[in-house]
Design a protein around this motif. Structure first.
Motif, PDB file in Angstrom:
ATOM      1  N   VAL A  73      57.077   5.692  14.249  1.00  0.00           N
ATOM      2  CA  VAL A  73      57.564   4.319  14.120  1.00  0.00           C
ATOM      3  C   VAL A  73      56.777   3.466  15.106  1.00  0.00           C
ATOM      4  N   THR A  74      55.900   2.623  14.575  1.00  0.00           N
ATOM      5  CA  THR A  74      55.051   1.804  15.427  1.00  0.00           C
ATOM      6  C   THR A  74      54.506   0.641  14.612  1.00  0.00           C
ATOM      7  N   ALA A  75      53.621  -0.147  15.222  1.00  0.00           N
ATOM      8  CA  ALA A  75      53.040  -1.308  14.544  1.00  0.00           C
ATOM      9  C   ALA A  75      51.530  -1.258  14.663  1.00  0.00           C
ATOM     10  N   GLY A  76      50.869  -1.716  13.586  1.00  0.00           N
ATOM     11  CA  GLY A  76      49.431  -1.902  13.661  1.00  0.00           C
ATOM     12  C   GLY A  76      48.590  -0.650  13.521  1.00  0.00           C
ATOM     13  N   LEU A  77      49.185   0.497  13.199  1.00  0.00           N
ATOM     14  CA  LEU A  77      48.428   1.729  12.997  1.00  0.00           C
ATOM     15  C   LEU A  77      48.513   2.162  11.543  1.00  0.00           C
ATOM     16  N   ARG A  78      47.460   2.804  11.078  1.00  0.00           N
ATOM     17  CA  ARG A  78      47.437   3.311   9.706  1.00  0.00           C
ATOM     18  C   ARG A  78      47.842   4.785   9.673  1.00  0.00           C
ATOM     19  N   PRO A  79      48.501   5.219   8.597  1.00  0.00           N
ATOM     20  CA  PRO A  79      48.856   6.641   8.488  1.00  0.00           C
ATOM     21  C   PRO A  79      47.619   7.509   8.305  1.00  0.00           C
ATOM     22  N   THR A  80      47.752   8.785   8.605  1.00  0.00           N
ATOM     23  CA  THR A  80      46.675   9.751   8.393  1.00  0.00           C
ATOM     24  C   THR A  80      47.176  10.832   7.440  1.00  0.00           C
ATOM     25  N   SER A  81      46.342  11.811   7.187  1.00  0.00           N
ATOM     26  CA  SER A  81      46.718  12.878   6.262  1.00  0.00           C
ATOM     27  C   SER A  81      47.887  13.703   6.780  1.00  0.00           C
ATOM     28  N   LYS A  82      48.082  13.731   8.087  1.00  0.00           N
ATOM     29  CA  LYS A  82      49.166  14.544   8.637  1.00  0.00           C
ATOM     30  C   LYS A  82      50.249  13.723   9.334  1.00  0.00           C
ATOM     31  N   LEU A  83      50.054  12.402   9.403  1.00  0.00           N
ATOM     32  CA  LEU A  83      50.991  11.579  10.146  1.00  0.00           C
ATOM     33  C   LEU A  83      51.337  10.330   9.358  1.00  0.00           C
ATOM     34  N   ARG A  84      52.637  10.154   9.049  1.00  0.00           N
ATOM     35  CA  ARG A  84      53.097   8.956   8.346  1.00  0.00           C
ATOM     36  C   ARG A  84      53.498   7.897   9.373  1.00  0.00           C
ATOM     37  N   VAL A  85      53.345   6.630   9.003  1.00  0.00           N
ATOM     38  CA  VAL A  85      53.656   5.522   9.908  1.00  0.00           C
ATOM     39  C   VAL A  85      54.624   4.560   9.234  1.00  0.00           C
ATOM     40  N   VAL A  86      55.668   4.185   9.958  1.00  0.00           N
ATOM     41  CA  VAL A  86      56.692   3.257   9.478  1.00  0.00           C
ATOM     42  C   VAL A  86      56.919   2.210  10.561  1.00  0.00           C
ATOM     43  N   GLY A  87      57.253   0.990  10.156  1.00  0.00           N
ATOM     44  CA  GLY A  87      57.569  -0.003  11.179  1.00  0.00           C
ATOM     45  C   GLY A  87      57.746  -1.399  10.635  1.00  0.00           C
ATOM     46  N   VAL A  88      58.057  -2.313  11.527  1.00  0.00           N
ATOM     47  CA  VAL A  88      58.171  -3.731  11.199  1.00  0.00           C
ATOM     48  C   VAL A  88      56.776  -4.337  11.221  1.00  0.00           C
TER      49      VAL A  88
END
Length: 348
Positions: A158-173
């Motif tokens: 859960v963060t901002a301004g980062l893109r997901p990778t093949s092994k890590l999903r990203v969620v946030g406002v």
């Protein structure tokens, strides 16, 4: 022996799934579907099963379920040790969303991304047998740690301004969008001089808010002034405003990186007889508790923390089940109150 015939002092046997099925007039498998995938069961059948569960006081045996499915229904949550508004509310939202989904959470505090810290957190989670991990990563150090954890377990950050990778999903406002909308609000009021007092540079949220502020000014054809370094606390906002006053360059409007900065600035302006919003409009970010009771009530950007918590859990469960769940950033909204208004007459 029937339950009514048990010996005095004997412990009542807990109702089983088979008992629920018998009372509801359905199969054992139907009860299981109601508990684990309720949307696959017809509403009328689901209501009968839920009624039987309430009537009998049935509770799921988590230990037995874990042995059968090799799932603990336990989610690890990494918090950077921040009690600030954003991380604290995100942590609570994740816990609530996990509980609604039938999962429990366990918390580990990770204040840095040192190898020993990451290894200790991973060993802690592996020892508990968590099904996956949600990492609240507002700062760069914790984000680096999330990448290390993602190689061993399903991880959502859960963060901002980062893109997901093949092994890590990203969620946030969508912090950039929130800052863009806050700045656009001031532009639409007629302001042409909009100063930004920033948050700490190692926070992703602060960086994204700078990007949104700049984008709004650039699109409007306005000058992008130098950033005023701030922080997250009222004392930082107070110092920033005092610096403006001392330099004789109080702008017509200020977009502060969070509400506490805005509070400190308004206190400094008030002490010098500078009126908000008549002389300077002030906009914050977060819509912290009580922001509507500042004097004047603060225009700010409200973050949908509950939606972030639910999205993080949905995405993590999707990873666990091998399914793809959309994880686009969630849009915040501007809450307009009395601290922002048209620029003073003669303001640039």
């Amino acid at each position: 022996m029937r339950s009514t015939d048990r010996k005095p002092g004997a412990r009542a046997q807990a109702p089983s799934m088979a008992d629920v099925a018998a009372v509801a007039g359905v199969s054992h498998q139907t009860v299981s579907r109601v508990l684990n995938a309720p949307k696959t069961v017809r509403p009328d059948t689901r209501e009968r099963v839920q009624s039987a569960i309430e009537q009998l006081g049935y509770r799921r045996n988590s230990s037995a379920r874990a042995l059968r499915t090799r799932r603990t229904r336990l989610i690890g949550v990494v918090n950077p040790g921040e009690a600030r508004f954003g991380p604290a509310n995100t942590t609570m939202a994740i816990e609530e969303a996990a509980r609604v989904a039938g999962y429990a959470t366990t918390l580990a505090v990770m204040r840095d991304s040192q190898a020993a810290t990451v290894e200790a957190a991973l060993e802690f989670f592996l020892g508990l047998g968590v099904d996956g991990i949600v990492v609240i990563a507002p700062v760069t150090q914790v984000a680096a740690a999330a990448n290390e954890l993602a190689g061993s377990l399903p991880v959502v950050m859960v963060t901002a301004g980062l893109r997901p990778t093949s092994k890590l999903r990203v969620v946030g406002v969508d912090q950039e969008l929130g800052a863009y909308r806050a700045t656009r609000h001031l532009i639409e009021l007629g302001h042409r001089e909009i100063i930004h007092v920033s948050g700490p540079n190692n926070w992703f949220d602060a960086r994204s808010r700078i990007v949104g502020w700049r984008r709004a000014l650039t699109e409007a054809g306005l000058e992008v002034p130098p950033i005023v370094p701030g922080g997250w606390d009222p004392v930082d906002g107070f110092a920033a405003a005092r610096g403006m006053i001392a330099d004789g360059r109080v702008p017509s409007s200020v977009f502060a990186a969070n509400d506490l900065l805005a509070l400190g600035m308004m206190r400094a302006f008030h002490a010098e007889g500078i009126r908000v919003p008549e002389d300077v409009s002030v906009v914050g970010f977060d819509d912290t508790e009580g922001a509507g009771y500042y004097e004047p009530p603060l225009t700010t950007v409200r973050q949908p923390f509950a939606a972030v918590g639910h999205r993080a859990i949905e995405v993590l469960l999707g990873v666990i089940e091998g399914e793809s769940v959309p994880s686009d950033p969630i849009a915040p909204e501007v809450v307009v109150r009395e601290s922002s208004g048209p620029p003073r007459e003669g303001a640039p």
